[in-house]
Design a protein around this motif. Structure first.
Motif, PDB file in Angstrom:
ATOM      1  N   GLU A 150       0.810  -1.215   0.000  1.00 46.31           N
ATOM      2  CA  GLU A 150       0.000   0.000   0.000  1.00 46.31           C
ATOM      3  C   GLU A 150       0.846   1.268   0.000  1.00 46.31           C
ATOM      4  OE1 GLU A 150      -0.198  -2.368   2.326  1.00 46.31           O
ATOM      5  OE2 GLU A 150      -1.946  -3.473   1.570  1.00 46.31           O
ATOM      6  N   ALA A 151       2.123   1.158   0.353  1.00 46.79           N
ATOM      7  CA  ALA A 151       2.952   2.356   0.506  1.00 46.79           C
ATOM      8  C   ALA A 151       4.181   2.377  -0.395  1.00 46.79           C
ATOM      9  CB  ALA A 151       3.400   2.490   1.968  1.00 46.79           C
ATOM     10  N   ASP A 152       4.661   1.209  -0.812  1.00 48.73           N
ATOM     11  CA  ASP A 152       5.894   1.118  -1.587  1.00 48.73           C
ATOM     12  C   ASP A 152       5.591   0.684  -3.020  1.00 48.73           C
ATOM     13  OD1 ASP A 152       7.128   1.621   0.870  1.00 48.73           O
ATOM     14  OD2 ASP A 152       7.373  -0.521   1.289  1.00 48.73           O
ATOM     15  N   LYS A 153       6.635   0.643  -3.826  1.00 48.69           N
ATOM     16  CA  LYS A 153       6.497   0.153  -5.200  1.00 48.69           C
ATOM     17  C   LYS A 153       7.534  -0.922  -5.453  1.00 48.69           C
ATOM     18  CE  LYS A 153       5.978   1.562 -10.008  1.00 48.69           C
ATOM     19  NZ  LYS A 153       5.823   2.701 -10.942  1.00 48.69           N
ATOM     20  N   LEU A 154       7.129  -1.956  -6.186  1.00 50.46           N
ATOM     21  CA  LEU A 154       8.009  -3.066  -6.528  1.00 50.46           C
ATOM     22  C   LEU A 154       8.054  -3.193  -8.044  1.00 50.46           C
ATOM     23  CD1 LEU A 154       9.633  -5.537  -5.380  1.00 50.46           C
ATOM     24  CD2 LEU A 154       7.527  -6.860  -5.659  1.00 50.46           C
ATOM     25  N   ILE A 155       9.259  -3.172  -8.613  1.00 53.79           N
ATOM     26  CA  ILE A 155       9.385  -3.296 -10.063  1.00 53.79           C
ATOM     27  C   ILE A 155      10.387  -4.391 -10.398  1.00 53.79           C
ATOM     28  CG2 ILE A 155       8.814  -0.872 -10.448  1.00 53.79           C
ATOM     29  CD1 ILE A 155      11.781  -0.383 -11.038  1.00 53.79           C
ATOM     30  N   PRO A 156      10.201  -5.071 -11.536  1.00 55.41           N
ATOM     31  CA  PRO A 156      11.168  -6.076 -11.981  1.00 55.41           C
ATOM     32  C   PRO A 156      12.310  -5.409 -12.735  1.00 55.41           C
ATOM     33  CG  PRO A 156       9.307  -6.034 -13.479  1.00 55.41           C
ATOM     34  CD  PRO A 156       9.024  -4.994 -12.423  1.00 55.41           C
ATOM     35  N   LEU A 157      13.530  -5.648 -12.326  1.00 54.41           N
ATOM     36  CA  LEU A 157      14.663  -5.044 -13.015  1.00 54.41           C
ATOM     37  C   LEU A 157      14.904  -5.675 -14.381  1.00 54.41           C
ATOM     38  CD1 LEU A 157      17.144  -4.421 -10.071  1.00 54.41           C
ATOM     39  CD2 LEU A 157      15.806  -2.757 -11.365  1.00 54.41           C
ATOM     40  N   ASP A 158      14.229  -6.781 -14.647  1.00 58.46           N
ATOM     41  CA  ASP A 158      14.302  -7.377 -15.976  1.00 58.46           C
ATOM     42  C   ASP A 158      13.749  -6.413 -17.032  1.00 58.46           C
ATOM     43  OD1 ASP A 158      14.979  -9.775 -17.524  1.00 58.46           O
ATOM     44  OD2 ASP A 158      12.843  -9.851 -17.977  1.00 58.46           O
ATOM     45  N   ASP A 159      12.827  -5.528 -16.615  1.00 53.67           N
ATOM     46  CA  ASP A 159      12.262  -4.538 -17.533  1.00 53.67           C
ATOM     47  C   ASP A 159      13.192  -3.352 -17.756  1.00 53.67           C
ATOM     48  OD1 ASP A 159      10.027  -6.088 -17.735  1.00 53.67           O
ATOM     49  OD2 ASP A 159       8.752  -4.820 -16.483  1.00 53.67           O
ATOM     50  N   TYR A 160      14.278  -3.281 -16.976  1.00 57.27           N
ATOM     51  CA  TYR A 160      15.170  -2.122 -17.045  1.00 57.27           C
ATOM     52  C   TYR A 160      16.625  -2.569 -17.187  1.00 57.27           C
ATOM     53  CZ  TYR A 160      10.947   0.142 -15.362  1.00 57.27           C
ATOM     54  OH  TYR A 160       9.655   0.590 -15.239  1.00 57.27           O
ATOM     55  N   GLN A 161      16.839  -3.561 -18.027  1.00 58.99           N
ATOM     56  CA  GLN A 161      18.189  -4.089 -18.207  1.00 58.99           C
ATOM     57  C   GLN A 161      19.151  -3.030 -18.729  1.00 58.99           C
ATOM     58  OE1 GLN A 161      18.542  -7.940 -20.112  1.00 58.99           O
ATOM     59  NE2 GLN A 161      16.413  -8.425 -19.666  1.00 58.99           N
ATOM     60  N   ILE A 249       3.319   6.207  -7.158  1.00 60.51           N
ATOM     61  CA  ILE A 249       2.594   5.639  -6.025  1.00 60.51           C
ATOM     62  C   ILE A 249       1.644   6.689  -5.460  1.00 60.51           C
ATOM     63  CG2 ILE A 249       2.818   4.420  -3.836  1.00 60.51           C
ATOM     64  CD1 ILE A 249       5.967   4.929  -5.730  1.00 60.51           C
ATOM     65  N   GLN A 250       0.411   6.282  -5.188  1.00 59.99           N
ATOM     66  CA  GLN A 250      -0.595   7.214  -4.695  1.00 59.99           C
ATOM     67  C   GLN A 250      -0.669   7.162  -3.168  1.00 59.99           C
ATOM     68  OE1 GLN A 250      -2.058   9.324  -6.841  1.00 59.99           O
ATOM     69  NE2 GLN A 250      -0.787   8.317  -8.389  1.00 59.99           N
ATOM     70  N   SER A 251      -0.053   8.132  -2.510  1.00 57.00           N
ATOM     71  CA  SER A 251      -0.148   8.257  -1.057  1.00 57.00           C
ATOM     72  C   SER A 251       0.350   9.638  -0.674  1.00 57.00           C
ATOM     73  CB  SER A 251       0.683   7.179  -0.344  1.00 57.00           C
ATOM     74  OG  SER A 251       2.064   7.459  -0.453  1.00 57.00           O
ATOM     75  N   ASN A 252      -0.024  10.094   0.526  1.00 57.92           N
ATOM     76  CA  ASN A 252       0.393  11.418   0.984  1.00 57.92           C
ATOM     77  C   ASN A 252       1.910  11.520   1.093  1.00 57.92           C
ATOM     78  OD1 ASN A 252      -2.256  12.300   1.157  1.00 57.92           O
ATOM     79  ND2 ASN A 252      -2.477  11.681   3.300  1.00 57.92           N
ATOM     80  N   ALA A 253       2.544  10.428   1.555  1.00 51.97           N
ATOM     81  CA  ALA A 253       4.002  10.442   1.710  1.00 51.97           C
ATOM     82  C   ALA A 253       4.684  10.656   0.365  1.00 51.97           C
ATOM     83  CB  ALA A 253       4.476   9.143   2.352  1.00 51.97           C
ATOM     84  N   TRP A 254       4.179  10.004  -0.674  1.00 53.30           N
ATOM     85  CA  TRP A 254       4.793  10.150  -1.987  1.00 53.30           C
ATOM     86  C   TRP A 254       4.443  11.486  -2.619  1.00 53.30           C
ATOM     87  CZ3 TRP A 254       8.748   7.503  -3.594  1.00 53.30           C
ATOM     88  CH2 TRP A 254       8.983   6.230  -3.052  1.00 53.30           C
TER      89      TRP A 254
END
Length: 337
Positions: A150-161, A249-254
């Protein structure tokens, strides 16, 4: 940015509002096994539209040449779920888990960050096993507080070789990247490596991950090199824009962080974690003892305070986490399967 002419050329702003016809997109999925969309305005949120029912986003490519994006989606994902269940049957017994139910949950979860690998599982083999490791890592990241969906983001580094240049040819990068903001004005990038092993690991494995030019060290050093806001490099603006594009990411912190980012009032932290899933190891106590010994080996490869900029959590952080069969099964059964 565009120009407009009124007695002279003046700077102006050009934009288009794109409306996707959801009803036609729904019908397209009803008549096709796989749907491929290719457009500069394409966004993953399109597939979160409530009126687009039973459609699963299988793969998404956000950084194609020319600014294009591509999505692969389907209503008919039974073949992928079946293949995942067959892989689970290879490693676990029916008494340990309901493979079909776990496969369905894996499909739902992995399509969010490892869609490209999902398609490749149709061929079976080692890539299908790699998905088990990624799914287990995802579960442990949440269980151990290293990733909060709900607060962080997870991305695959395979998409950013491309971030890692030629080093990717030797596998010199991690599998996943967690983006989080642990304090106002602080962006933390945590590279995460996932391994699915039958046999135990030793000091050689640790050196290959944390030694000079090793996999995890290369990952964190590259992240620091590309995105450090204090660095001076000719392509700094490009990499800062690349980083900003990930912070949706949609949150006040971000929201607060994005404002600070725009002002240049922010700092970067990087670190890394390696998860090793030894699926055949039954002795949890022995595995824990081995983890402690090898964690001391990890510490020998890190040199503080010089390495603080690459391993921000300091010398005492647990960067190697070895999991055995009992723990893996427990995480796969989090939803009661």
């Amino acid at each position: 940015m565009a120009s407009r002419y009124h007695s002279a050329f003046n700077n102006g702003v050009y934009f288009e509002r794109v409306h996707w016809d959801i009803s036609r997109l729904q019908r397209l999925h009803e008549h096709a096994d796989w749907v491929l969309l290719f457009d500069r305005t394409l966004d993953k949120t399109l597939f979160e539209t409530p009126s687009l029912t039973d459609v699963r986003l299988i793969d998404y490519y956000p950084n194609l040449p020319g600014g294009y994006r591509m999505a692969i989606s389907s209503q008919r994902t039974n073949a992928v779920a079946w293949q995942l269940s067959q892989v689970l049957y290879q490693f676990f017994t029916p008494k340990e888990m309901d493979a079909q139910q776990v496969a369905a949950e894996m499909l739902k979860t992995l399509s969010q960050f490892a869609g490209g690998l999902l398609l490749k599982t149709l061929g079976g083999g080692s890539l299908a096993q790699e998905l088990l490791g990624l799914y287990a890592t995802y579960r442990f990241l949440i269980a151990e507080g290293e990733y909060v969906p709900e607060a962080d983001k997870l991305i695959p580094l395979d998409d950013y070789q491309g971030w890692f240049g030629r080093r990717t040819q030797r596998g010199r990068r991690a599998d996943l990247l967690v983006l989080r903001t642990p304090a106002p004005g602080v962006l933390r990038l945590v590279a995460v490596e996932s391994k699915w092993y039958k046999d135990s690991i030793g000091g050689g494995f640790v050196a290959d991950e944390f030694g000079d030019n090793a996999q995890m060290r290369t990952a964190v050093e590259t992240l620091r090199s590309l995105f450090d806001p204090t660095q001076e490099r000719l392509d700094k603006d490009y990499w800062q824009k690349t980083l900003l594009s990930l912070l949706d990411i949609q949150s006040n912190a971000w929201d607060d962080f994005r404002q600070r980012f725009g002002r240049g009032d922010w700092t970067l932290e990087v670190d890394g974690i390696v998860y090793v899933h030894q699926y055949a190891a039954q002795d949890t106590g022995a595995l824990s003892a081995s983890n402690m010994v090898l964690s001391r080996e990890v510490a020998k490869h890190l040199h503080f305070p010089d390495d603080q900029k690459f391993f921000c959590l300091g010398p005492d952080a647990q960067r190697l986490r070895i999991k055995g069969r009992v723990e893996i099964v427990q995480q796969f059964l989090v939803d009661g399967y």
